[in-house]
Design a protein around this motif. Sequence first.
Motif, mmCIF file in Angstrom:
data_model
loop_
_atom_site.group_PDB
_atom_site.id
_atom_site.type_symbol
_atom_site.label_atom_id
_atom_site.label_comp_id
_atom_site.label_asym_id
_atom_site.label_seq_id
_atom_site.Cartn_x
_atom_site.Cartn_y
_atom_site.Cartn_z
ATOM 1 N N GLU A 241 -3.071 3.083 9.191
ATOM 2 C CA GLU A 241 -3.933 2.237 10.020
ATOM 3 C C GLU A 241 -3.769 0.768 9.659
ATOM 4 O O GLU A 241 -3.730 -0.100 10.547
ATOM 5 N N ALA A 242 -3.670 0.473 8.370
ATOM 6 C CA ALA A 242 -3.490 -0.917 7.941
ATOM 7 C C ALA A 242 -2.163 -1.476 8.457
ATOM 8 O O ALA A 242 -2.084 -2.616 8.917
ATOM 9 N N GLU A 243 -1.103 -0.672 8.397
ATOM 10 C CA GLU A 243 0.202 -1.134 8.873
ATOM 11 C C GLU A 243 0.194 -1.310 10.391
ATOM 12 O O GLU A 243 0.815 -2.235 10.915
ATOM 13 N N LEU B 280 -5.251 5.707 5.791
ATOM 14 C CA LEU B 280 -5.649 4.312 5.602
ATOM 15 C C LEU B 280 -4.437 3.391 5.615
ATOM 16 O O LEU B 280 -4.461 2.312 6.231
ATOM 17 N N ALA B 281 -3.360 3.794 4.938
ATOM 18 C CA ALA B 281 -2.157 2.960 4.882
ATOM 19 C C ALA B 281 -1.530 2.823 6.260
ATOM 20 O O ALA B 281 -1.078 1.733 6.650
ATOM 21 N N ARG C 115 -2.397 -2.288 12.167
ATOM 22 C CA ARG C 115 -3.088 -3.559 12.415
ATOM 23 C C ARG C 115 -2.155 -4.739 12.160
ATOM 24 O O ARG C 115 -2.153 -5.717 12.903
ATOM 25 N N THR C 116 -1.353 -4.627 11.103
ATOM 26 C CA THR C 116 -0.409 -5.701 10.804
ATOM 27 C C THR C 116 0.596 -5.871 11.935
ATOM 28 O O THR C 116 0.910 -6.998 12.344
ATOM 29 N N LYS D 44 -10.629 -8.676 3.944
ATOM 30 C CA LYS D 44 -9.395 -9.013 3.230
ATOM 31 C C LYS D 44 -9.745 -9.155 1.746
ATOM 32 O O LYS D 44 -10.701 -9.829 1.398
ATOM 33 N N TYR E 178 -4.782 -7.975 -0.040
ATOM 34 C CA TYR E 178 -4.715 -6.558 0.290
ATOM 35 C C TYR E 178 -5.657 -6.248 1.450
ATOM 36 O O TYR E 178 -6.650 -6.950 1.668
ATOM 37 N N ARG E 179 -5.326 -5.170 2.128
ATOM 38 C CA ARG E 179 -6.171 -4.743 3.244
ATOM 39 C C ARG E 179 -7.124 -3.627 2.834
ATOM 40 O O ARG E 179 -7.929 -3.164 3.645
ATOM 41 N N GLN E 180 -7.031 -3.201 1.571
ATOM 42 C CA GLN E 180 -7.936 -2.179 1.046
ATOM 43 C C GLN E 180 -8.304 -2.554 -0.385
ATOM 44 O O GLN E 180 -7.556 -3.221 -1.089
ATOM 45 N N GLU F 239 0.814 -1.209 0.000
ATOM 46 C CA GLU F 239 0.000 0.000 0.000
ATOM 47 C C GLU F 239 0.854 1.268 0.000
ATOM 48 O O GLU F 239 0.616 2.192 -0.779
#
Length: 525
Positions: free
Chosen positions: A274-276, A271-272, A278-279, A511, A420-422, A242
């Motif tokens: 937040e996704a990172e 968004l990127a 969570r990872t 996902k 992908y997460r988005q 992302e």
Amino acid sequence: MNEKRSEQVGVRARGGSLAPGSVVGDGRYRLLAQFGIDERAGAHLWRARDGQLRRDVALTLLVGDPADAESARAARRTLERAAHAAKFNHEGVARVLDVLSLGSGITSGEGLLGVVVTEWTKGTDLIDLVAERPVVPLTAARMVQKLAEAVERAHHSGLVLGLDHPQRLRLTADGTLRLAFPGPLPDATLRDDVKAIGAVLYLLLTGRWALPGGPAAIPAAPHAPNGRLVPPRSLVPAVPAELSSLAVRTIEDGGHGGIRTSAAILRALELAAEAEERTQLINAAGVKPDSDGTIWTTKKPVKDKARRRKLALGVTVLVVAAVGILAWLGMLAISFFQDNPNSGPAINVAQPTPTAGPPPSTEAPPPSPTNPPPGQAQVGAAVEPSSAAVFNPDGDGDNTSRAKNLIDGDPGTTWRTDQYRQQFPTVKRGVGIIVGFDNPINLAKLNIQGGSPNTVVELRSADSKNPDLESTRVLGKATLNGPSTDITLPQPQQGQYFLVWITQLTNSSGKYQSQMGELTFLPAQ
């Protein structure tokens, strides 16, 4: 005498007369240390001491020959923009304290065209920050996010900040990026600020600068043979897809997936990041996703003998019960198929005589690959492609080694995208498979087998194995649903290369991932 004076002006125009201990601005500011040069504008970036207020300040010195009309005009435009920015207040931008011009704080003998005075920003030089290693992706995203907030606020006020040079930025003590040396180029635009955010993100992730006019101390970002910017993920595999895609899409011009506004990149950064986050939380909890996205625990099972005995006893009971049920079902089946004398007379089913054929059918045969519905072209036998490769203009591609599975004649062997997460196009514009043939074909229909439900694909024509997405042409579109999906063209299309382009992935519990089993290309008869 004139030659000697011209030589002195030339030295000053290159900043040769500027050295620690020198004073500028009618003797008010004493130069302490230089932090960089923006060669595009002749801007020398210095830390200095304000002798009147006894404080450190940042100076952007516009060096040049006052007799050069074009240089003087450009300097005046930069000073005007800096003066307007004096009204702007944001923690991501150093406050403009004063603007000096020729005849107003600057004399022609100083070899300067103007000076922008701002408050001094304590912290770390950006070049020093990336000198040893790139920044951790999540940290880089958060650092750039603060800078993007400043750009968004400035753009709402109609201001261009001019942060498209890494030596103009500094990392503050609280870990945020700040424009420490304001002074935008005379022709800088809002778009230049947005591209600069992407370039700063690229720099933090890779240690390379992706815009023209960067300092010699930072390596330039590489480009692919087709001229496209190499994604950060190709240089540093640890960079999330992302963030890698976001940096490229922000810097490069053109294309439907480009990011052109500060508001868009700010939202994408949020968004990127937040996704990172969570990872990282998942990794910290000791779980990791399998190749298909399933999460398995990494803890080893506990060796408990009592628990194992209970488990074995439970399994035995289940097996015995299952055998009993199967036996009972078998007895029911036997009694069902046995003849029962009290069930009434047997029923005779008339058999057709050898000479009597079936009555003629009045219904039209169902559509088939060789018998399409009325109004559509007749199709012939499938043509086998000679090549299949992953097409990803925003990265290296997804599962590139498995692309050949789509043309091997076996729907059971699949190709799938990365997880992908988005959803597209937030992360990237899409991903696809470019298929080539030895000779051009007159394509009438594409059949896709084994596709993930709700995946949206486009069939596009291409002029080469490695085209620009903008040069391809959409021939048809479909949403995959069921074991087989057709894209039938209104008119057959001649071509040697075709792109199966995924614009929407299958969503499974947040996902996003899709797969396909086989691509069959049917030409017109």
